[in-house]
Design an enzyme around this catalytic site. Structure first.
Site, short mmCIF file in Angstrom:
data_model
loop_
_atom_site.label_atom_id
_atom_site.label_comp_id
_atom_site.label_asym_id
_atom_site.label_seq_id
_atom_site.Cartn_x
_atom_site.Cartn_y
_atom_site.Cartn_z
N ILE A 99 6.65 16.93 -5.04
CA ILE A 99 6.20 16.01 -6.09
C ILE A 99 7.23 15.97 -7.22
O ILE A 99 7.74 17.02 -7.64
CB ILE A 99 4.84 16.48 -6.66
CG1 ILE A 99 3.87 16.66 -5.50
CG2 ILE A 99 4.34 15.56 -7.76
CD1 ILE A 99 2.64 15.85 -5.51
N ASN A 114 9.31 4.93 -2.30
CA ASN A 114 8.88 5.96 -1.36
C ASN A 114 8.29 5.28 -0.13
O ASN A 114 7.84 4.14 -0.21
CB ASN A 114 7.80 6.82 -2.04
CG ASN A 114 7.37 7.99 -1.18
OD1 ASN A 114 8.18 8.67 -0.56
ND2 ASN A 114 6.07 8.23 -1.13
N HIS A 116 5.39 5.97 2.94
CA HIS A 116 4.27 6.84 3.26
C HIS A 116 3.66 6.43 4.59
O HIS A 116 3.47 5.24 4.85
CB HIS A 116 3.22 6.75 2.14
CG HIS A 116 2.08 7.69 2.36
ND1 HIS A 116 2.22 9.05 2.21
CD2 HIS A 116 0.81 7.47 2.79
CE1 HIS A 116 1.07 9.64 2.53
NE2 HIS A 116 0.20 8.70 2.88
N ASP A 152 1.75 9.18 -4.38
CA ASP A 152 1.50 8.08 -3.43
C ASP A 152 0.64 6.98 -4.07
O ASP A 152 -0.30 6.47 -3.46
CB ASP A 152 0.80 8.61 -2.16
CG ASP A 152 1.67 9.60 -1.40
OD1 ASP A 152 2.91 9.47 -1.47
OD2 ASP A 152 1.11 10.52 -0.77
N GLU A 181 8.03 2.32 10.32
CA GLU A 181 8.68 2.74 9.07
C GLU A 181 10.16 2.36 9.10
O GLU A 181 10.74 1.96 8.09
CB GLU A 181 8.56 4.26 8.89
CG GLU A 181 7.15 4.75 8.62
CD GLU A 181 7.12 6.24 8.31
OE1 GLU A 181 8.03 6.78 7.67
OE2 GLU A 181 6.13 6.90 8.72
C1 GAR Z 1 7.76 9.96 7.57
O1 GAR Z 1 6.68 9.66 8.41
C2 GAR Z 1 7.42 9.64 6.13
O2 GAR Z 1 6.63 8.50 5.98
C3 GAR Z 1 6.63 10.88 5.75
O3 GAR Z 1 7.38 11.92 6.30
C4 GAR Z 1 7.98 11.47 7.52
C5 GAR Z 1 9.46 11.81 7.46
O4 GAR Z 1 10.04 11.61 8.70
N1 GAR Z 1 6.46 11.00 4.34
C6 GAR Z 1 5.36 11.49 3.79
O5 GAR Z 1 4.42 11.94 4.43
C7 GAR Z 1 5.35 11.47 2.27
N2 GAR Z 1 4.08 11.71 1.77
P1 GAR Z 1 11.62 11.73 8.85
O6 GAR Z 1 12.03 13.06 8.23
O7 GAR Z 1 11.87 11.66 10.32
O8 GAR Z 1 12.25 10.58 8.12
#
Ligand code: GAR
Length: 228
Positions: A99, A114, A116, A152, A181
């Site tokens: 955070i 960001n 999510h 978030d 994503e």
């Molecule tokens: C992703 O799914 C992103 O949306 C999430 O972490 C993952 C990172 O994947 N973020 C959160 O949960 C934030 N609250 P990556 O390391 O393969 O990019």
């Protein structure tokens, strides 16, 4: 419309904690000239984050800044200094699980986004995919948003809805959401680079311009919000 190759690329700084596939989607889109943005610097709060290796491979400056044994203020000062020195136009939280303080967020507000892995405001936090499965929702997805000083919470930029199947486990759903994503994150950065994102209170107005739906791959069983 052809992209104007003389257009200057904005400088992006990326905050990571993990594997870095979201980071990779930005680097890839940048290298293929799909977005007018370039990743200048990657900062992790986890020493062994594979995201750092990805940055290294693409010759992008990368740093691990250890949050342990120093105050949050000190940790963020170091991050802020590196971003300032790199003259960053946009900071992206790409799987950054720490955070950020009010003072950091306030300073960069409007230039700090960001991603999510859920349809906000549902399933905030670090286990958005698992929480969605456990709650029993039939549709989840992903969201990009400007960060504000609640977790978030800030104004939503893009969303895409992904179906949850009866037998999905956390990883299956997470991987299906990740694929999307990797579309909406670069897209969000491109909208920012084109100055098409206007924050009006809690809402983000997307100014008119070309769409990616006609231009790039999209999945027919995914619902993409306006702006994709
Ligand atoms: C992703 O799914 C992103 O949306 C999430 O972490 C993952 C990172 O994947 N973020 C959160 O949960 C934030 N609250 P990556 O390391 O393969 O990019």
């Amino acid at each position: 419309m052809e992209r104007d190759f003389m257009r200057e690329k904005i400088k992006v700084g990326v905050l990571v904690s993990g594997n870095g596939t979201d980071l990779h989607s930005i680097i890839d889109a940048s290298e293929k000239d799909v977005i007018d943005a370039q990743v200048e610097i990657v900062i992790s709060d986890k020493k062994n984050a594979f995201a750092l290796k990805r940055a290294e491979k693409h010759k992008i400056s990368n740093y691990f800044i250890n949050p342990k044994e120093i105050k949050q203020e000190e940790h963020e000062k170091k991050i802020d200094k590196l971003f300032e020195e790199s003259k960053i136009d946009l900071i992206v939280g790409a799987g950054y699980m720490k955070i950020l303080s009010d003072s950091f967020v306030n300073k960069w507000y409007g230039k700090l986004i960001n991603i999510h892995p859920a349809l906000l405001p549902s399933f905030k936090g670090t286990s958005g995919q698992e929480d969605a499965i456990n709650y029993g929702v039939k549709i989840s997805g992903c969201t990009t948003h400007f960060m504000d000083n609640k977790m978030d919470h800030g104004p939503i930029i893009l969303q895409a809805a992904v179906k949850i199947y009866q037998n999905d486990n956390r990883d299956e759903l997470a991987n299906r959401i990740l694929k999307i994503e990797h579309q909406i994150l670069p897209r969000t950065i491109q909208l920012f680079a084109e100055k098409r994102l206007k924050i009006i209170g809690r809402k983000v107005k997307i100014l008119p311009g070309e769409s990616w739906i006609d231009k790039y791959e999209y999945y027919p069983d995914v619902l993409y919000s306006e702006g994709y």
